[in-house]
Design an enzyme around this catalytic site. Structure first.
Site, PDB file in Angstrom:
ATOM      1  N   GLN A   1     -34.152 -44.634 -41.833  1.00  0.00           N
ATOM      2  CA  GLN A   1     -32.929 -43.878 -41.539  1.00  0.00           C
ATOM      3  C   GLN A   1     -33.230 -42.380 -41.483  1.00  0.00           C
ATOM      4  O   GLN A   1     -34.135 -41.904 -42.176  1.00  0.00           O
ATOM      5  CB  GLN A   1     -31.883 -44.143 -42.620  1.00  0.00           C
ATOM      6  N   GLU A   2     -32.418 -41.676 -40.710  1.00  0.00           N
ATOM      7  CA  GLU A   2     -32.685 -40.248 -40.471  1.00  0.00           C
ATOM      8  C   GLU A   2     -32.884 -39.466 -41.771  1.00  0.00           C
ATOM      9  O   GLU A   2     -33.822 -38.683 -41.902  1.00  0.00           O
ATOM     10  CB  GLU A   2     -31.548 -39.643 -39.649  1.00  0.00           C
TER      11      GLU A   2
END
Ligand SMILES: Nc1nc2c(ncn2[C@@H]2O[C@H](COP(=O)(O)OP(=O)(O)OP(=O)(O)O)[C@@H](O)[C@H]2O)c(=O)[nH]1
Ligand SMILES: [Mg+2]
Length: 209
Positions: free
Chosen positions: A100-101
């Site tokens: 995830q970012e």
């Protein structure tokens, strides 16, 4: 998954330096605990691998296909999973890192002593391939990954309209990478197709430099 010796000619050309027709098998410490215990590898005898890529690419699914030859139910990884995978007596310590970012800035905390990067690409996710490219080149420029070889899995090849490995290779300009050994392999983590070939390429690199 990898116990078969029946590889098609088309598949064989995807990897280099490995003997065809040889018995090829993946064991896991869970499945073969006694055997592994008696071999007791030192930490240095294990080859460190990081599995990276954007969220939803299929990293965790691939790790557990390696380990158990099964599709496991996954949820987004927060932090990491680590498992030891044994291929033809070669021990890999594989770190599957959440993509995830918000987690990507901490990927570098896993880099030290990494011998192999497995970059997993969701081949249907055309919109985010540019982000994968950025992350790839950021990793390759990192001092701690200077000696790492890179295996790119073009995953989710079962999806209609997905990009081929050749398209992904072109977009990521892989042929411009001269300072790291690299290899791209199409695969489907749900069926396991292509995963063994990727591992075979990794084992073929051991001891090369
Ligand atoms: N159709 C298809 N789906 C896949 C494949 N590989 C993984 N998936 C699915 O993709 C979703 C995400 O898989 P994960 O393995 O959790 O993805 P991840 O890369 O670990 O994601 P993060 O932990 O968030 O970084 C799951 O629903 C998987 O079942 C594949 O080859 N084909
Ligand atoms: Mg995951």
């Amino acid at each position: 998954m990898c116990s078969s010796t029946n590889k098609s000619a088309a598949t064989r050309v995807l990897f280099s330096g490995t003997e065809t027709g040889q018995h090829f098998k993946i064991d896991s410490i869970r499945n073969y605990g006694i055997q592994i215990k008696s071999q007791k590898k030192k930490k240095n005898d294990k080859h460190k691998v990081i599995i990276v890529g954007l969220d939803n690419a299929g990293k965790t699914t691939i790790l557990y296909q390696f380990l158990m030859n099964e599709v496991v139910h996954t949820s987004p990884t927060i932090g990491s999973n680590v498992e030891e995978i044994v291929v033809k007596n070669t021990h890999f310590l594989m770190w599957d890192i959440g993509g995830q970012e918000s987690l990507r800035s901490s990927w570098n905390t896993y880099y030290s002593n990494t011998e192999f990067i497995i970059l997993v690409v969701d081949s249907i996710d055309r919109e985010r391939l540019a982000i994968t490219k950025e992350e790839l080149y950021r990793m390759l420029a990192h001092e701690d990954l200077r000696k790492a070889a890179v295996l790119i899995f073009a995953n989710k090849q079962d999806m209609k309209g997905c990009m081929t490995a050749a398209e992904i290779s072109k977009y990521l300009t892989l042929s411009s990478i001269k300072d790291h050994p690299w290899h791209i392999q199409s695969c489907c983590a749900l069926t396991g197709e292509g995963l063994c070939q990727g591992l075979e390429w990794m084992t073929s690199r051991i001891g090369v430099r």
